[in-house]
Design an enzyme around this catalytic site. Sequence first.
Site, PDB file in Angstrom:
ATOM      1  N   TYR A 147       0.871  -1.177  -0.001  1.00 14.90           N
ATOM      2  CA  TYR A 147      -0.185   0.214   0.027  1.00 14.90           C
ATOM      3  C   TYR A 147       0.904   1.197   0.184  1.00 14.90           C
ATOM      4  CZ  TYR A 147      -3.976   3.208   1.461  1.00 14.90           C
ATOM      5  OH  TYR A 147      -4.612   4.461   1.387  1.00 14.90           O
ATOM      6  N   GLU A 149       4.241   1.769  -0.697  1.00  9.68           N
ATOM      7  CA  GLU A 149       4.936   1.881  -1.868  1.00  9.68           C
ATOM      8  C   GLU A 149       4.188   2.165  -3.018  1.00  9.68           C
ATOM      9  OE1 GLU A 149       7.876   2.592  -1.564  1.00  9.68           O
ATOM     10  OE2 GLU A 149       9.006   1.611  -0.072  1.00  9.68           O
ATOM     11  N   LYS A 151       1.381   3.622  -3.197  1.00 10.04           N
ATOM     12  CA  LYS A 151       0.845   5.051  -3.296  1.00 10.04           C
ATOM     13  C   LYS A 151       1.986   6.124  -3.467  1.00 10.04           C
ATOM     14  CE  LYS A 151      -3.771   5.053  -2.147  1.00 10.04           C
ATOM     15  NZ  LYS A 151      -4.782   5.706  -2.826  1.00 10.04           N
ATOM     16  N   ASN A 176      -6.072   9.556   8.780  1.00  8.36           N
ATOM     17  CA  ASN A 176      -7.040   8.812   9.042  1.00  8.36           C
ATOM     18  C   ASN A 176      -8.309   9.600   9.177  1.00  8.36           C
ATOM     19  OD1 ASN A 176      -4.637   7.799  10.401  1.00  8.36           O
ATOM     20  ND2 ASN A 176      -5.831   6.082  10.977  1.00  8.36           N
ATOM     21  N   VAL A 189      -9.482   1.057  13.276  1.00  9.87           N
ATOM     22  CA  VAL A 189      -9.776   1.390  14.758  1.00  9.87           C
ATOM     23  C   VAL A 189     -11.054   1.989  15.536  1.00  9.87           C
ATOM     24  CG1 VAL A 189      -8.467   3.423  14.916  1.00  9.87           C
ATOM     25  CG2 VAL A 189      -8.550   2.003  16.836  1.00  9.87           C
ATOM     26  N   ARG A 213      -2.669   8.373  16.515  1.00 10.42           N
ATOM     27  CA  ARG A 213      -3.284   8.918  15.252  1.00 10.42           C
ATOM     28  C   ARG A 213      -4.021   9.912  15.445  1.00 10.42           C
ATOM     29  NH1 ARG A 213      -0.569   5.182  14.313  1.00 10.42           N
ATOM     30  NH2 ARG A 213      -0.843   3.341  12.927  1.00 10.42           N
ATOM     31  N   ARG A 278       1.330   9.605  14.000  1.00 14.71           N
ATOM     32  CA  ARG A 278       0.886  10.354  12.872  1.00 14.71           C
ATOM     33  C   ARG A 278       0.108  11.505  13.153  1.00 14.71           C
ATOM     34  NH1 ARG A 278      -0.095   6.949   8.545  1.00 14.71           N
ATOM     35  NH2 ARG A 278       1.855   5.938   8.642  1.00 14.71           N
TER      36      ARG A 278
HETATM   37  N1  UDP Z   1      -5.803  -0.790  15.985  1.00  9.28           N
HETATM   38  C1  UDP Z   1      -6.225  -1.163  17.551  1.00  9.28           C
HETATM   39  N2  UDP Z   1      -7.215  -1.892  17.562  1.00  9.28           N
HETATM   40  C2  UDP Z   1      -8.032  -2.309  16.430  1.00  9.28           C
HETATM   41  C3  UDP Z   1      -7.613  -1.636  15.235  1.00  9.28           C
HETATM   42  C4  UDP Z   1      -6.492  -0.892  15.178  1.00  9.28           C
HETATM   43  O1  UDP Z   1      -5.567  -0.906  18.500  1.00  9.28           O
HETATM   44  O2  UDP Z   1      -9.006  -3.006  16.640  1.00  9.28           O
HETATM   45  C5  UDP Z   1      -4.704   0.178  15.867  1.00  9.28           C
HETATM   46  C6  UDP Z   1      -3.797  -0.212  15.015  1.00  9.28           C
HETATM   47  O3  UDP Z   1      -2.648  -0.785  15.383  1.00  9.28           O
HETATM   48  C7  UDP Z   1      -3.095   1.280  14.726  1.00  9.28           C
HETATM   49  C8  UDP Z   1      -4.329   2.448  15.060  1.00  9.28           C
HETATM   50  O4  UDP Z   1      -5.228   1.551  15.581  1.00  9.28           O
HETATM   51  O5  UDP Z   1      -2.226   1.573  15.589  1.00  9.28           O
HETATM   52  C9  UDP Z   1      -5.091   2.719  13.463  1.00  9.28           C
HETATM   53  O6  UDP Z   1      -5.234   1.766  12.705  1.00  9.28           O
HETATM   54  P1  UDP Z   1      -6.206   1.812  11.603  1.00  9.28           P
HETATM   55  O7  UDP Z   1      -6.124   0.463  10.744  1.00  9.28           O
HETATM   56  O8  UDP Z   1      -7.394   2.327  11.790  1.00  9.28           O
HETATM   57  O9  UDP Z   1      -5.533   2.821  10.589  1.00  9.28           O
HETATM   58  P2  UDP Z   1      -3.647   2.891  10.139  1.00  9.28           P
HETATM   59  O10 UDP Z   1      -2.886   2.058  11.102  1.00  9.28           O
HETATM   60  O11 UDP Z   1      -3.731   2.724   8.776  1.00  9.28           O
HETATM   61  O12 UDP Z   1      -3.564   4.364  10.519  1.00  9.28           O
END
Ligand code: UDP
Length: 321
Positions: A147, A149, A151, A176, A189, A213, A278
């Site tokens: 994903y 790389e 993008k 996010n 999440v 995030r 992030r």
């Molecule tokens: N995460 C979590 N529990 C979940 C789903 C995600 O703690 O049930 C964490 C995940 O490890 C990450 C953050 O939430 O650190 C955001 O994850 P998401 O998949 O929503 O977005 P991305 O990682 O792409 O920013």
Amino acid sequence: MKSKKTVLVTGGAGFLGSHLCKRLISQQHRVICLDNFYTGRMDNIAPLLDLPEFEVVEQDVCRPFNIKADVIFHLACPASPVHYQRDPVQTLKTSVLGAIHVLDLAKQLKVPVLFTSTSEVYGDPHVHPQREDYWGNVNCVGPRSCYDEGKRAAETLFMDYHRMHHVDIRIVRIFNTYGPQMCQNDGRVVSNFIVQALRNDPITIYGSGEQSRSFCYVDDQIDGWMRLIDKPKLHTPVNIGNPVEKSMNEIASIILEITGSRSKLVYHPLPIDDPKQRCPDITTAQEELGWEPKVDLLSGLKKTITYFETLLSKTNSEVVS
Ligand code: UDP
């Protein structure tokens, strides 16, 4: 976009795509929604299907297409880690071939094209918050690489088509984003925690939950894109996200409080290469677009929770009947 346009939206049946289609229709544009329905859902665009100004084309962006439009928004690509890691080769193909096909079309039609890139181009960043001129810290051989790389390569293609062929590009780096119409099984999440909280199921926190995030409400995100497409000279990437940063533990406790849930927190291993933090620097968006997010996290989460309550009550009544 002041006058009425025909707008091609690739990935128009996804979470963000469907919000964009609705916004464009509400602004009296004609919309052609192109989607292969890998993660896009008919449900998302159901309210638009009978409108004469809305058309759906079932098509994979990995194959070339020739559709007449005045403007293109290119979103098509699975975006949630669960979905983009299911078939990583296809994810990379979607990013690269999709970008080439969209750019060839924009070049031929001589129309502006906005590409939805991602904060994932910053990887696990060493610079915080992330400005657009930070080159990122991305693992090129990990499970997220297809994903990230993909993008990054697509951004390269957009810039090169602009420099070589003068294609009128925009690049938005999406941080996010959450809101109604998120997919229940997306693995994200916000959707995971809300669904778990509403069912009083355990809240699954990955790692220590101290990773951060920054969560942007979907309407704010779309506002940013609408302003960017109207900015003809801004061809370099622009961060669009909400700079209010929260840890996953904080997100869990906010959602538990709003829902009044009895869910317990359970801790699971952190996925490989999960970024520690992030947060967007949105100075470019503020200065160039006059944009900043308007919806605070609490109000946005409440709207999203209401959406999931309705969705889950429908699912439950279907199971019962
Ligand atoms: N995460 C979590 N529990 C979940 C789903 C995600 O703690 O049930 C964490 C995940 O490890 C990450 C953050 O939430 O650190 C955001 O994850 P998401 O998949 O929503 O977005 P991305 O990682 O792409 O920013």
